[in-house]
Write an enzyme that holds these catalytic residues in place. Structure first.
Site, PDB file in Angstrom:
ATOM      1  N   ARG A   2       0.805  -1.224   0.000  1.00 27.06           N
ATOM      2  CA  ARG A   2       0.000   0.000   0.000  1.00 27.06           C
ATOM      3  C   ARG A   2       0.839   1.276   0.000  1.00 27.06           C
ATOM      4  O   ARG A   2       0.325   2.361  -0.210  1.00 27.06           O
ATOM      5  CB  ARG A   2      -0.964  -0.022   1.201  1.00 27.06           C
ATOM      6  CG  ARG A   2      -2.091  -1.024   1.023  1.00 27.06           C
ATOM      7  CD  ARG A   2      -2.828  -1.302   2.323  1.00 27.06           C
ATOM      8  NE  ARG A   2      -2.091  -2.241   3.174  1.00 27.06           N
ATOM      9  CZ  ARG A   2      -2.465  -2.584   4.402  1.00 27.06           C
ATOM     10  NH1 ARG A   2      -3.539  -2.032   4.944  1.00 27.06           N
ATOM     11  NH2 ARG A   2      -1.757  -3.453   5.108  1.00 27.06           N
ATOM     12  N   LYS A  40       8.903  -0.844   2.599  1.00 26.49           N
ATOM     13  CA  LYS A  40       8.165   0.017   3.545  1.00 26.49           C
ATOM     14  C   LYS A  40       9.000   0.398   4.758  1.00 26.49           C
ATOM     15  O   LYS A  40       9.031   1.569   5.156  1.00 26.49           O
ATOM     16  CB  LYS A  40       6.889  -0.688   3.996  1.00 26.49           C
ATOM     17  CG  LYS A  40       6.147   0.083   5.082  1.00 26.49           C
ATOM     18  CD  LYS A  40       4.737  -0.389   5.301  1.00 26.49           C
ATOM     19  CE  LYS A  40       4.673  -1.643   6.122  1.00 26.49           C
ATOM     20  NZ  LYS A  40       3.267  -2.029   6.384  1.00 26.49           N
ATOM     21  N   GLN A  63      13.487 -14.331   4.761  1.00 24.41           N
ATOM     22  CA  GLN A  63      12.228 -15.037   4.527  1.00 24.41           C
ATOM     23  C   GLN A  63      11.947 -14.870   3.031  1.00 24.41           C
ATOM     24  O   GLN A  63      11.517 -13.801   2.592  1.00 24.41           O
ATOM     25  CB  GLN A  63      11.100 -14.406   5.358  1.00 24.41           C
ATOM     26  CG  GLN A  63       9.771 -15.124   5.214  1.00 24.41           C
ATOM     27  CD  GLN A  63       8.585 -14.296   5.740  1.00 24.41           C
ATOM     28  OE1 GLN A  63       8.636 -13.079   5.794  1.00 24.41           O
ATOM     29  NE2 GLN A  63       7.524 -14.981   6.119  1.00 24.41           N
ATOM     30  N   GLY A  95       3.401 -14.952   5.754  1.00 27.58           N
ATOM     31  CA  GLY A  95       2.681 -14.544   6.961  1.00 27.58           C
ATOM     32  C   GLY A  95       3.610 -14.259   8.129  1.00 27.58           C
ATOM     33  O   GLY A  95       4.775 -14.682   8.156  1.00 27.58           O
ATOM     34  N   ASP A 117       6.698  -2.019  11.297  1.00 31.44           N
ATOM     35  CA  ASP A 117       5.992  -0.813  10.841  1.00 31.44           C
ATOM     36  C   ASP A 117       5.221  -0.114  11.958  1.00 31.44           C
ATOM     37  O   ASP A 117       4.184   0.487  11.737  1.00 31.44           O
ATOM     38  CB  ASP A 117       5.063  -1.164   9.668  1.00 31.44           C
ATOM     39  CG  ASP A 117       3.955  -2.148  10.048  1.00 31.44           C
ATOM     40  OD1 ASP A 117       4.009  -2.714  11.160  1.00 31.44           O
ATOM     41  OD2 ASP A 117       3.034  -2.342   9.237  1.00 31.44           O
ATOM     42  N   LYS A 125      31.490  26.402   0.782  1.00 33.55           N
ATOM     43  CA  LYS A 125      31.745  24.957   0.716  1.00 33.55           C
ATOM     44  C   LYS A 125      33.194  24.723   1.092  1.00 33.55           C
ATOM     45  O   LYS A 125      34.064  25.456   0.614  1.00 33.55           O
ATOM     46  CB  LYS A 125      31.483  24.438  -0.699  1.00 33.55           C
ATOM     47  CG  LYS A 125      31.653  22.950  -0.805  1.00 33.55           C
ATOM     48  CD  LYS A 125      32.264  22.495  -2.114  1.00 33.55           C
ATOM     49  CE  LYS A 125      33.697  22.898  -2.251  1.00 33.55           C
ATOM     50  NZ  LYS A 125      34.370  22.308  -3.428  1.00 33.55           N
ATOM     51  N   ASN A 129      37.731  40.851   6.232  1.00 38.12           N
ATOM     52  CA  ASN A 129      36.455  41.189   5.607  1.00 38.12           C
ATOM     53  C   ASN A 129      36.549  40.932   4.111  1.00 38.12           C
ATOM     54  O   ASN A 129      37.477  41.402   3.457  1.00 38.12           O
ATOM     55  CB  ASN A 129      36.117  42.657   5.858  1.00 38.12           C
ATOM     56  CG  ASN A 129      34.674  42.949   5.473  1.00 38.12           C
ATOM     57  OD1 ASN A 129      33.746  42.697   6.245  1.00 38.12           O
ATOM     58  ND2 ASN A 129      34.480  43.450   4.261  1.00 38.12           N
ATOM     59  N   ALA A 142      31.776  42.614  -0.980  1.00 42.40           N
ATOM     60  CA  ALA A 142      30.562  42.072  -1.602  1.00 42.40           C
ATOM     61  C   ALA A 142      30.880  41.473  -2.975  1.00 42.40           C
ATOM     62  O   ALA A 142      31.827  41.884  -3.645  1.00 42.40           O
ATOM     63  CB  ALA A 142      29.536  43.185  -1.758  1.00 42.40           C
TER      64      ALA A 142
HETATM   65  C1  UD1 Z   1      -0.538  -7.197  11.725  1.00 40.00           C
HETATM   66  C2  UD1 Z   1      -1.308  -8.138  12.667  1.00 40.00           C
HETATM   67  C3  UD1 Z   1      -2.527  -7.410  13.183  1.00 40.00           C
HETATM   68  C4  UD1 Z   1      -2.106  -6.153  13.899  1.00 40.00           C
HETATM   69  C5  UD1 Z   1      -1.233  -5.268  12.994  1.00 40.00           C
HETATM   70  C6  UD1 Z   1      -0.642  -4.148  13.804  1.00 40.00           C
HETATM   71  C7  UD1 Z   1      -0.927 -10.412  11.867  1.00 40.00           C
HETATM   72  C8  UD1 Z   1      -1.535 -11.565  11.190  1.00 40.00           C
HETATM   73  N1  UD1 Z   1      -1.696  -9.331  11.954  1.00 40.00           N
HETATM   74  O1  UD1 Z   1      -1.379  -6.895  10.634  1.00 40.00           O
HETATM   75  O2  UD1 Z   1      -3.257  -8.228  14.066  1.00 40.00           O
HETATM   76  O3  UD1 Z   1      -3.243  -5.435  14.340  1.00 40.00           O
HETATM   77  O4  UD1 Z   1      -0.151  -6.034  12.441  1.00 40.00           O
HETATM   78  O5  UD1 Z   1       0.036  -3.221  12.999  1.00 40.00           O
HETATM   79  O6  UD1 Z   1       0.167 -10.496  12.333  1.00 40.00           O
HETATM   80  N2  UD1 Z   1       5.895  -9.424   7.654  1.00 40.00           N
HETATM   81  C9  UD1 Z   1       6.948 -10.275   7.391  1.00 40.00           C
HETATM   82  N3  UD1 Z   1       6.707 -11.428   6.721  1.00 40.00           N
HETATM   83  C10 UD1 Z   1       5.472 -11.779   6.295  1.00 40.00           C
HETATM   84  C11 UD1 Z   1       4.405 -10.895   6.578  1.00 40.00           C
HETATM   85  C12 UD1 Z   1       4.642  -9.731   7.267  1.00 40.00           C
HETATM   86  O7  UD1 Z   1       8.088  -9.992   7.759  1.00 40.00           O
HETATM   87  O8  UD1 Z   1       5.356 -12.841   5.699  1.00 40.00           O
HETATM   88  C13 UD1 Z   1       6.162  -8.172   8.402  1.00 40.00           C
HETATM   89  C14 UD1 Z   1       5.809  -6.913   7.633  1.00 40.00           C
HETATM   90  O9  UD1 Z   1       6.957  -6.433   6.952  1.00 40.00           O
HETATM   91  C15 UD1 Z   1       5.400  -5.952   8.745  1.00 40.00           C
HETATM   92  C16 UD1 Z   1       4.869  -6.863   9.830  1.00 40.00           C
HETATM   93  O10 UD1 Z   1       5.333  -8.156   9.531  1.00 40.00           O
HETATM   94  O11 UD1 Z   1       6.486  -5.216   9.255  1.00 40.00           O
HETATM   95  C17 UD1 Z   1       3.354  -6.859   9.881  1.00 40.00           C
HETATM   96  O12 UD1 Z   1       2.848  -7.212   8.621  1.00 40.00           O
HETATM   97  P1  UD1 Z   1       1.628  -6.433   7.974  1.00 40.00           P
HETATM   98  O13 UD1 Z   1       1.363  -7.029   6.653  1.00 40.00           O
HETATM   99  O14 UD1 Z   1       1.815  -4.976   8.057  1.00 40.00           O
HETATM  100  O15 UD1 Z   1       0.461  -6.904   8.962  1.00 40.00           O
HETATM  101  P2  UD1 Z   1      -0.865  -6.144   9.275  1.00 40.00           P
HETATM  102  O16 UD1 Z   1      -1.859  -6.457   8.229  1.00 40.00           O
HETATM  103  O17 UD1 Z   1      -0.579  -4.724   9.561  1.00 40.00           O
HETATM  104 MG    MG Z   2       0.993  -3.467   9.239  1.00 40.94          MG
END
Ligand code: UD1
Ligand code: MG
Length: 487
Positions: free
Chosen positions: A19, A26, A79, A84, A109, A357, A383, A386
């Site tokens: 997004r 991000k 990863q 997830g 984030d 500089k 000094n 100008a």
């Molecule tokens: C996640 C939580 C949500 C919470 C929210 C808070 C889960 C399933 N959901 O949602 O409950 O309210 O954060 O901000 O955890 N990331 C990885 N690997 C992955 C997926 C994500 O490293 O495979 C990292 C992302 O870079 C990010 C963080 O995990 O920094 C959270 O991922 P994001 O996709 O932002 O989760 P949300 O939908 O915000």
């Molecule tokens: Mg998030």
């Protein structure tokens, strides 16, 4: 004495952040002096973790390079596919040999988390002996976030993502902030049992809570006092909102230590900056990077300082400076541009429409107007007239100019480097100085003036200029004064 817990911090930073619509991952987006990831790592710092693991994926090379810069002690773990948050933590733990201790997981984030909040959260988890604790907050608008679902006794039942939630669950305003503490052994076990049976087909870290609870393990919710700290960043609109919130927090902090910020809404101070007591920061000012402003200094309005040191009592008005040092009681601007390596000693002055500089300007020396000073050393109490240009570039190389102390150089000079002007020397206005000037000498390096009398009357007859010249001639002969004499 019980053994202190082995603490591991895992920061999740592999997601793309779709997004954001950006080619920059991000977590590398900047927010008042640090990246989002940098803020999260700084918030975890007081935990004094035995190890810090950062899960990288999208833009892994960029994120790794950033880590070497800001957190060389942290280990990146790759990863490859983002399956997830649960999958991400599993991969992080697979890379760890430890079998016991606390694991603190923080989403990459959530940059407004305060270090003291993170520390209190982890203390609470450890002293309660919980298997898992989540930081929660009541928010005015829970859209897009995971909801904390409690049972009738008010105990945590599960964390449900908005897209998987029932309408009833969606109405809950208590959300998962994206920071967790776990008992390592029990986390490892639960991660092995995660399913992908959800709307996104991902392994959700949040499902660990229901799994542990169902196994009879103690799980806990810790509520953040200030929900603002838990705000995440998923797009640039949210990033801008976080920036405003952090700006207010930073400005308030400085005002409480005795700094005057005349217009806090237009003053943006990076978290990495320091400001001394009784400094005055005027409106529309940005202080960035490793900038410091000394006691009683005045900065602004309309000023940007990047990695710049402003000493006590100095003033920098409507100017832009990068990598510069402004000495005590020195003055800069209005409308100056100090580039890297500009160093002003005590009470030195760089005035209006002046660019510098790699220039060292000695105590009490002044470059007041319309000049370029590059690759130069100016002694004390000199000094510079100008409209002077330090001609430092021969088209291939840069060369240095040295001006001594107590020198007075005329207006509209060019110093064609390499060249030296000695102590106490003068140069005449309009000179192009190509050779060294000895101490105490007056250098004159310009064409001799020649007046061709009557030229306009003859060559531009009939023009307004000729008519004016003719009248001036008459007036002069009326008063008996010679026409060519000036004052
Ligand atoms: C996640 C939580 C949500 C919470 C929210 C808070 C889960 C399933 N959901 O949602 O409950 O309210 O954060 O901000 O955890 N990331 C990885 N690997 C992955 C997926 C994500 O490293 O495979 C990292 C992302 O870079 C990010 C963080 O995990 O920094 C959270 O991922 P994001 O996709 O932002 O989760 P949300 O939908 O915000
Ligand atoms: Mg998030």
């Amino acid at each position: 004495m019980p053994q202190p817990h082995l603490r591991t911090v895992v920061v999740l930073a592999a997601g793309e952040g779709k997004r954001m619509r950006s080619s920059l991952p991000k977590v590398l987006h900047p927010l008042l002096g640090r990246t989002l990831l940098g803020h999260v790592l700084a918030a975890a710092e007081p935990l004094a973790a035995d190890r810090t693991v950062v899960v990288v994926g999208h833009g892994a090379d960029q994120v790794r390079a950033h880590l070497t810069e800001v957190a060389p002690g942290a280990s990146p773990v790759l990863q490859e596919r983002q399956l997830g948050t649960g999958h991400a933590v599993r991969i992080a733990l697979d890379a760890l040999p430890d079998t016991a201790g606390t694991v603190v997981v923080i989403n990459g984030d959530v940059p407004l988390l305060r270090p003291q909040t993170v520390a209190a959260f982890v203390e609470a988890h450890e002293s309660a002996g919980a298997a898992a604790t989540v930081l929660a907050a009541e928010v005015p608008d829970p859209t897009g976030l995971g909801r904390i679902v409690r049972d009738v006794q008010g105990r945590l039942e599960q964390i449900v993502e908005e897209r998987d939630a029932t309408p009833q669950q969606r109405a809950l305003r208590e959300i998962n902030a994206g920071i967790y503490a776990f008992d390592l052994a029990r986390l490892r076990e639960a991660l092995g049992k995660l399913s992908t049976d959800n709307d996104q087909g991902e392994e959700y870290l949040t499902d660990v809570f229901a799994l542990l609870r169902d196994a009879g393990e103690p799980v806990a919710v810790h509520c953040a006092a200030d929900h603002v700290e838990t705000l995440g960043c998923n797009d640039r609109v949210e990033l801008a909102a976080l920036r405003r919130l952090l700006r207010d927090r930073v400005n308030e902090g400085w005002m409480r230590t005795g700094v005057s910020i005349l217009d806090p809404h237009t003053t943006w101070i990076d978290v990495t900056v320091s400001v001394g007591r009784d400094a005055v920061i005027d409106q529309n000012t940005q202080l960035q990077g490793v900038t410091s402003v000394g006691e009683g200094a005045l900065v602004g309005p309309d000023t940007t300082l990047v990695d710049t040191v402003v000493a006590e009592g100095a003033s920098v008005v409507r100017s832009h400076a990068v990598g510069a040092e402004v000495g005590p009681q020195a003055s800069v601007g209005p409308y100056a541009y100090l580039r890297p390596g500009s160093r002003l000693a005590r009470k030195a002055k760089v005035g209006t429409f002046v660019e510098t500089k790699k220039a060292s300007i000695g105590e009490g020396s002044k470059v007041p107007h319309l000049s370029y000073v590059g690759d130069a050393t100016i002694g004390e109490h000199s000094n510079i007239g100008a409209a002077t240009v330090f001609v430092n570039y021969d088209g291939v190389r840069k060369h240095h100019t040295t001006i001594g102390s107590h020198a007075r150089t005329g207006a509209d000079n060019m110093f064609v480097a390499p060249v030296r002007v000695g102590d106490g020397a003068y140069t005449a206005a309009g000179s192009v100085i190509v050779a060294d000037v000895p101490p105490g000498a007056m250098a004159v390096a310009r064409g001799q003036q020649r007046n061709v009398d009557g030229w306009v009357l003859h060559k531009r007859a009939g023009t307004d200029a000729a008519e004016a010249a003719r009248r001036a001639g008459e007036d002069a002969s009326d008063s008996g004064a010679p026409a060519s004499e000036g004052d």
